[in-house]
Design an enzyme around this catalytic site. Structure first.
Site, PDB file in Angstrom:
ATOM      1  N   ILE A 106       0.819  -1.196   0.000  1.00 33.16           N
ATOM      2  CA  ILE A 106       0.000   0.000   0.000  1.00 33.16           C
ATOM      3  C   ILE A 106       0.862   1.259   0.000  1.00 33.16           C
ATOM      4  CG2 ILE A 106      -0.191   0.115   2.517  1.00 33.16           C
ATOM      5  CD1 ILE A 106      -3.165   0.845   2.092  1.00 33.16           C
ATOM      6  N   ILE A 148       2.240  -2.039   5.747  1.00 32.62           N
ATOM      7  CA  ILE A 148       2.882  -1.752   4.461  1.00 32.62           C
ATOM      8  C   ILE A 148       2.458  -2.740   3.371  1.00 32.62           C
ATOM      9  CG2 ILE A 148       4.873  -0.749   5.627  1.00 32.62           C
ATOM     10  CD1 ILE A 148       6.458  -3.221   4.638  1.00 32.62           C
ATOM     11  N   GLU A 149       1.549  -3.645   3.698  1.00 27.15           N
ATOM     12  CA  GLU A 149       1.074  -4.586   2.680  1.00 27.15           C
ATOM     13  C   GLU A 149      -0.336  -4.213   2.230  1.00 27.15           C
ATOM     14  OE1 GLU A 149       2.348  -8.741   2.994  1.00 27.15           O
ATOM     15  OE2 GLU A 149       3.360  -8.185   4.856  1.00 27.15           O
ATOM     16  N   MET A 150      -1.356  -4.586   3.009  1.00 30.52           N
ATOM     17  CA  MET A 150      -2.724  -4.249   2.631  1.00 30.52           C
ATOM     18  C   MET A 150      -3.338  -3.186   3.537  1.00 30.52           C
ATOM     19  SD  MET A 150      -3.823  -8.117   1.506  1.00 30.52           S
ATOM     20  CE  MET A 150      -5.437  -7.772   0.818  1.00 30.52           C
TER      21      MET A 150
END
Length: 395
Positions: A106, A148-150
């Site tokens: 993201i 920092i991913e979804m």
């Protein structure tokens, strides 16, 4: 006879009900993007008994649940910006990876770990490079909540977004008989991921008795793999467990340097705090500590899970940090004995392999490619081979 007919009718009705439920779920979620279909079990080398033992008792496979998981796998609204999804880092066409050194999530934030494939991940004894998730169900939750991913803030926020969509409300009621909840989201995702099995490679055919399935270079590579290459010590293979991994964690000289010990002493997070542990693994200078983040045992500093070796020519780059661009670089790393550090696994020693030995090892690894990836794997092999020749010539 009448009793037998009644039993048969009941069984048929039950089977039809299962199919009807699966079709209803598929129809309900038809507006979702389509992920890769479940794979056939009719593959040479497929370990059917191991597969059956690997299905958890509390999350049995059903067609409807798999269909729901397939929809969720490509559902962008599981992310805070409605743009990220599981397939973003685990793309079927790329061997269920993203073929990036480390993944981007993201707001274009870059993590510290290379995205491992989900092909055959159901057979892993634990998940992630450091084994911080015990099951696929546990693993499925982490990227959704990782900042920092979804980027979703909480399980409640995730549930609220999915519950707001009528087709998902109906699908969860049909599959689980209850309202949407975070655990069931993970169960559906895990069920779908358990359908992504990958065998039937030239090597599998060779071991099944087809002597011409692989060439002479690959046959020499298989012998080196089992002898002077010492690969089999960690990348274990047997007909009952043909996975090319021991399921353990090793420091193979990729994570090295004095900073490792200093980083270990600097950790202040409770290892039982899964959210903070996930952040340490993916978004901090502590990432290279590997398995130590989970166990806090000094012997695990810089240790990472032994990866499966199947389909390597579509899951590049390699190692937990994506630091090796080609299989020739990987083989050369082990031939040198890795990079020495105080935590280096005792099995990692210089091998004294020749350049032709290295070529044969890579030729063998290429035979572990499943049919659906043969064409891109051949192109990638040619690309990597050219890079390896340029490296030898000093260009």
């Amino acid at each position: 006879m009448p009793e037998n007919h009644s039993i048969a009718r009941a069984a048929l009705c039950a089977a039809l009900a299962i199919v009807a439920t699966a079709c209803a779920v598929a129809t309900t979620i038809r507006a979702s993007r389509s992920g890769a279909s479940p794979k056939s079990f009719n593959q040479i080398g497929f370990p059917a008994e191991l597969y059956a033992r690997s299905i958890p008792a509390d999350n049995p496979q059903t067609p409807a649940k798999i269909a729901l998981g397939q929809a969720l796998f490509v559902e962008q609204r599981l992310s805070a910006d409605n743009l990220q999804h599981c397939e973003g880092c685990h793309n079927y066409a790329l061997g269920f990876t993203d073929q990036k050194k480390t993944s981007v999530g993201i707001d274009k934030q870059t993590g510290r770990r290379n995205a491992p494939t989900i092909l055959n991940a159901m057979f892993n004894t634990s998940q992630f490079w450091d084994g911080r998730a015990a099951t696929l169900e546990d693993q499925a939750k982490s990227p959704i909540l990782n900042p920092i991913e979804m980027g979703m803030k909480s399980p409640d926020e995730v549930v609220a977004k999915i519950k707001a969509m009528p087709r998902y409300r109906e699908a969860f009621e049909r599959v689980f008989g209850r309202e949407v909840n975070f655990d069931d989201i993970a169960r559906a995702l895990a069920s779908y991921e358990r359908t992504q099995i990958s065998f039937d490679s030239p090597f599998d055919h060779y071991m099944a008795g087809e002597t011409g399935a692989i060439d002479e270079s690959a046959k020499r590579g298989w012998k080196i793999f089992n002898s002077t290459g010492r690969c089999i010590a960690c990348h274990a293979w047997s007909p009952e467990r043909p996975l090319f991994t021991d399921g353990r964690f090793h420091n193979v000289g990729v994570s090295s340097g004095a900073a490792l010990a200093h980083s270990a002493t600097a950790i202040r997070t409770d290892r039982d705090d899964s959210t903070q542990l996930d952040k340490l693994a993916t978004d901090s200078g502590m990432s290279d500590l590997g398995r130590y983040l989970v166990t806090r045992k000094p012997a695990d500093i810089g240790a990472f899970r032994t990866p499966d070796l199947r389909n390597l020519l579509v899951t590049e780059p390699y190692f937990h940090d994506g630091s090796a661009a080609t299989l020739w670089e990987v083989v050369a790393h082990f031939n040198r004995g890795g990079v020495h550090n105080p935590y280096l696994d005792s099995a990692i020693v210089p091998l004294d392999l020749s350049k032709s030995d290295e070529d044969d090892l890579v030729a063998f690894l290429a035979t572990l490619t499943s049919p659906e990836y043969q064409r891109p794997a051949k192109a990638e092999y040619d690309r990597q081979y050219q890079i390896s020749r340029e490296a030898v010539s000093g260009r």
